[in-house]
Enzyme design. Structure first.
Site, short mmCIF file in Angstrom:
data_model
loop_
_atom_site.label_atom_id
_atom_site.label_comp_id
_atom_site.label_asym_id
_atom_site.label_seq_id
_atom_site.Cartn_x
_atom_site.Cartn_y
_atom_site.Cartn_z
CG HIS A 127 -0.11 0.11 2.53
ND1 HIS A 127 0.55 -0.95 3.09
CD2 HIS A 127 0.16 1.18 3.34
CE1 HIS A 127 1.18 -0.56 4.19
NE2 HIS A 127 0.96 0.73 4.36
NE ARG A 178 8.45 -4.44 10.46
CZ ARG A 178 9.47 -3.57 10.43
NH1 ARG A 178 10.68 -3.94 10.80
NH2 ARG A 178 9.27 -2.33 10.02
CG ASP A 202 1.89 4.87 4.94
OD1 ASP A 202 1.34 3.75 4.91
OD2 ASP A 202 3.02 5.06 5.46
CG HIS A 237 5.20 1.06 2.68
ND1 HIS A 237 4.64 2.22 2.20
CD2 HIS A 237 4.63 0.86 3.89
CE1 HIS A 237 3.80 2.70 3.08
NE2 HIS A 237 3.75 1.90 4.12
O1 LIG Z 1 5.43 -2.44 10.07
C1 LIG Z 1 5.90 -1.83 9.12
O2 LIG Z 1 7.08 -1.72 8.92
C2 LIG Z 1 5.00 -1.17 8.11
C3 LIG Z 1 3.74 -0.65 8.71
C4 LIG Z 1 2.95 0.15 7.73
O3 LIG Z 1 3.24 0.23 6.57
C5 LIG Z 1 1.77 0.89 8.21
O4 LIG Z 1 1.43 0.76 9.41
O5 LIG Z 1 1.18 1.62 7.38
FE LIG Z 2 2.26 1.90 5.61
#
Ligand SMILES: O=C(O)CCC(=O)C(=O)O
Ligand SMILES: [Fe+2]
Length: 215
Positions: free
Chosen positions: A91, A158, A93, A148
């Site tokens: 996606h 993670r 942001d 990403h």
């Molecule tokens: O956890 C991550 O590294 C990415 C999280 C992410 O892309 C988001 O929360 O929009």
């Molecule tokens: Fe994100």
């Protein structure tokens, strides 16, 4: 923030507020430098949206428990390991700017070209800064929002913390005149953050949602 989450909700709440204020300030400083770098006269044009008391900014905590090959097979015999190991699908942001922090477990990947994923080395002492869709519109495409995703790890969890700097719901998202020229006419039609948010939630996570507003 302390290494351990306190059992006392008021301590937790004040740690989260302190962190949020600090990353908001960092986002604003970055946005002011970006405006200056683009030659935008009003250098507060992006950051003032985040500083606004009605800003729709949020903090999201993500946890990706480890997924082993066996877990994936147990859950769905037909799925492949790679498919099941996507923790957060691809996606961009939607907001203005994202300030992301994670533990030392990798998983974040960015794509600058369709289907090619580049891993981002995890560094708990660093911030990863993502340009969001609103900033792409407001810079008239001079900065592009980055596609990403986050993969799960097969042995370690993670954790990530993302601050999404966003405008107030009723704010108009328009590129300032300094970045719109006869050679580079405006790429997007004006929209409000409320309108964009609604479009965002009506489409799939991976859709190029900003495309709906391209002229
Ligand atoms: O956890 C991550 O590294 C990415 C999280 C992410 O892309 C988001 O929360 O929009
Ligand atoms: Fe994100």
């Amino acid at each position: 923030m302390s290494k351990n989450i306190s059992n006392d909700p008021s301590k937790f709440s004040s740690s989260v507020s302190g962190y949020t204020e600090a990353v908001r300030e960092l986002a604003c400083e970055i946005l002011e430098l970006m405006a200056e770098g683009l030659g935008v006269h009003d250098t507060l044009v992006f950051s003032s949206l985040i500083r606004d008391l009605d800003s729709d900014s949020i903090l999201r905590l993500n946890h990706y428990p480890p997924i082993t090959i066996r877990d994936c097979k147990d859950r769905d015999r037909s799925s492949t390991y790679n498919h099941s190991s996507v923790g957060f699908g691809e996606h961009t942001d939607p907001q203005i700017l994202t300030i992301l922090r994670s533990n030392d477990v990798g998983g974040l990947q960015i794509s600058l070209q369709d289907g090619v994923w580049i891993p981002v080395t995890p560094d708990p002492s660093a911030f990863c800064v993502n340009v969001g869709d609103v900033l792409e519109v407001m810079t008239n495409g001079r900065f592009s929002s980055v596609r990403h995703r986050a993969m799960t790890n097969s042995s370690k969890p993670r954790m990530s913390m993302a601050y999404f700097g966003a405008p107030p719901l009723n704010a108009w998202i328009v590129a300032p005149p300094d970045v719109v020229t006869p050679q580079r006419p405006s790429l997007y039609r004006p929209l409000t953050w409320a309108e964009y948010k609604k479009a965002t939630y009506s489409l799939r996570l991976g859709a190029t949602r900003i495309g709906l507003f391209r002229k």
